[in-house]
Scaffold this motif. Structure first.
Motif, short mmCIF file in Angstrom:
data_model
loop_
_atom_site.label_atom_id
_atom_site.label_comp_id
_atom_site.label_asym_id
_atom_site.label_seq_id
_atom_site.Cartn_x
_atom_site.Cartn_y
_atom_site.Cartn_z
N GLN A 1 10.84 11.92 -4.77
CA GLN A 1 9.30 11.65 -5.07
C GLN A 1 9.25 10.29 -4.81
N LEU A 2 8.45 9.57 -3.66
CA LEU A 2 7.92 8.30 -4.07
C LEU A 2 6.95 8.28 -5.14
N ASN A 3 7.34 6.49 -5.66
CA ASN A 3 5.93 6.81 -5.95
C ASN A 3 5.16 5.66 -4.61
N LYS A 4 3.64 4.97 -5.27
CA LYS A 4 2.78 4.59 -4.20
C LYS A 4 2.81 3.16 -3.77
N THR A 5 3.88 2.07 -4.84
CA THR A 5 4.61 1.73 -3.86
C THR A 5 5.66 1.35 -3.15
N GLU A 6 6.60 2.28 -3.60
CA GLU A 6 7.99 3.03 -2.63
C GLU A 6 7.15 3.76 -1.17
N GLN A 7 6.32 4.23 -1.05
CA GLN A 7 5.92 5.13 -0.13
C GLN A 7 4.98 3.89 0.90
N ALA A 8 4.19 2.79 0.26
CA ALA A 8 3.62 1.85 0.73
C ALA A 8 5.45 0.99 1.34
N TRP A 9 6.22 -0.09 1.41
CA TRP A 9 7.35 0.56 1.92
C TRP A 9 7.58 1.06 2.71
N ALA A 10 8.61 2.45 2.68
CA ALA A 10 9.01 3.43 3.76
C ALA A 10 7.63 3.17 4.55
N VAL A 83 20.89 -7.68 -1.05
CA VAL A 83 20.22 -6.56 -2.85
C VAL A 83 19.24 -7.30 -1.92
N VAL A 84 17.94 -6.75 -2.35
CA VAL A 84 17.04 -6.91 -1.48
C VAL A 84 15.33 -7.23 -2.87
N LYS A 85 14.95 -8.07 -3.23
CA LYS A 85 13.70 -7.10 -3.86
C LYS A 85 12.56 -7.71 -3.01
N MET A 86 11.70 -6.02 -2.70
CA MET A 86 10.57 -6.48 -2.58
C MET A 86 9.43 -6.34 -3.32
N THR A 87 8.72 -6.78 -3.68
CA THR A 87 7.20 -7.35 -4.49
C THR A 87 5.99 -6.75 -3.92
N ARG A 88 5.54 -5.82 -4.17
CA ARG A 88 4.55 -5.89 -3.52
C ARG A 88 3.32 -6.88 -3.89
N LEU A 89 2.61 -7.79 -3.11
CA LEU A 89 1.83 -7.97 -3.93
C LEU A 89 0.49 -7.53 -3.58
N ALA A 90 -0.61 -8.29 -5.02
CA ALA A 90 -1.62 -7.21 -5.39
C ALA A 90 -2.78 -7.84 -4.25
N LYS A 91 -4.22 -7.57 -3.83
CA LYS A 91 -4.54 -7.84 -2.44
C LYS A 91 -5.36 -8.95 -3.13
N LYS A 92 -5.68 -9.25 -4.40
CA LYS A 92 -6.43 -10.64 -5.07
C LYS A 92 -5.48 -11.30 -4.79
N ASN A 93 -3.88 -11.47 -4.47
CA ASN A 93 -2.96 -12.37 -4.46
C ASN A 93 -2.66 -12.32 -3.11
N GLY A 94 -3.35 -11.86 -2.35
CA GLY A 94 -3.56 -11.63 -0.63
C GLY A 94 -2.48 -10.57 0.54
N GLY A 95 -2.22 -9.73 -1.13
CA GLY A 95 -1.06 -8.58 -0.61
C GLY A 95 -0.11 -8.85 0.04
N GLY A 96 0.02 -8.16 1.06
CA GLY A 96 1.88 -8.49 1.41
C GLY A 96 2.88 -8.29 0.97
N TRP A 97 3.60 -8.38 1.06
CA TRP A 97 5.50 -8.51 0.05
C TRP A 97 6.39 -9.85 -0.01
N LYS A 98 6.57 -9.97 -0.73
CA LYS A 98 7.00 -10.69 -1.14
C LYS A 98 9.32 -10.55 -1.35
N ARG A 99 9.83 -10.98 -0.31
CA ARG A 99 11.33 -10.84 -0.65
C ARG A 99 12.11 -11.86 -1.33
N GLU A 100 13.08 -11.48 -2.09
CA GLU A 100 13.98 -12.22 -3.01
C GLU A 100 15.18 -11.82 -2.69
N GLU A 101 16.36 -12.05 -2.56
CA GLU A 101 16.88 -11.66 -2.02
C GLU A 101 18.31 -12.14 -3.35
#
Length: 102
Positions: A1-10, A83-101
Motif C-alpha cells: 500500500q502506497l502512502n499519499k506521497t508515494e502515490q503521487a510519485w507513482a 539513489v535519489v530522494k524526491m521531496t514533494r514540495l508543499a503548494k505554498k512553496n510552489g509545489g512539484g518535486w525536488k530531486r537530490e542525488e
C-alpha cells in the motif's frame, strides 16, 4: 500500500513512462539490509531510458535525521544503483518535486 506521497510519485513515474522518459518502475520491490537488524524499504526502483537503475525515495518536506541517514547508507551499500530522494514540495512553496542525488 502506497502512502499519499508515494502515490503521487507513482503517478508521476507512470506519466514519465508513457512519455518514454523512463522504461519501467516498480513500487516497494525489496528491502536492503543496512546493518544487523536495520533494513531500508525501497520506495521505487526505476529503469531510466539509458537502462540504468535508480532507487527513488519519496519524502515530504520534513525528513528526520534517521530517514536521511538510511538513504545515505543505502547509497553506500548499493553503489551500483543511483539513489535519489524526491521531496514533494508543499503548494505554498510552489509545489512539484525536488530531486537530490546521493
Amino acid at each position: 500500500q502506497l502512502n499519499k506521497t508515494e502515490q503521487a510519485w507513482a503517478d508521476e513515474l507512470e506519466q514519465q513512462r508513457i512519455r518514454g522518459e523512463i522504461v519501467w518502475w516498480k513500487a516497494h520491490p525489496f528491502n536492503v539490509r543496512l546493518a544487523d537488524s536495520t533494513f531500508y524499504r525501497i520506495d521505487f526502483l526505476v529503469m531510466r531510458g539509458d537502462m540504468k537503475l535508480e532507487i527513488h525515495e519519496t519524502k515530504g518536506e520534513y525528513v528526520t535525521d534517521k530517514g536521511q541517514m538510511k538513504i545515505k547508507l543505502c547509497a553506500e551499500v548499493l553503489p551500483v544503483f543511483g539513489v535519489v530522494k524526491m521531496t514533494r514540495l508543499a503548494k505554498k512553496n510552489g509545489g512539484g518535486w525536488k530531486r537530490e542525488e546521493f
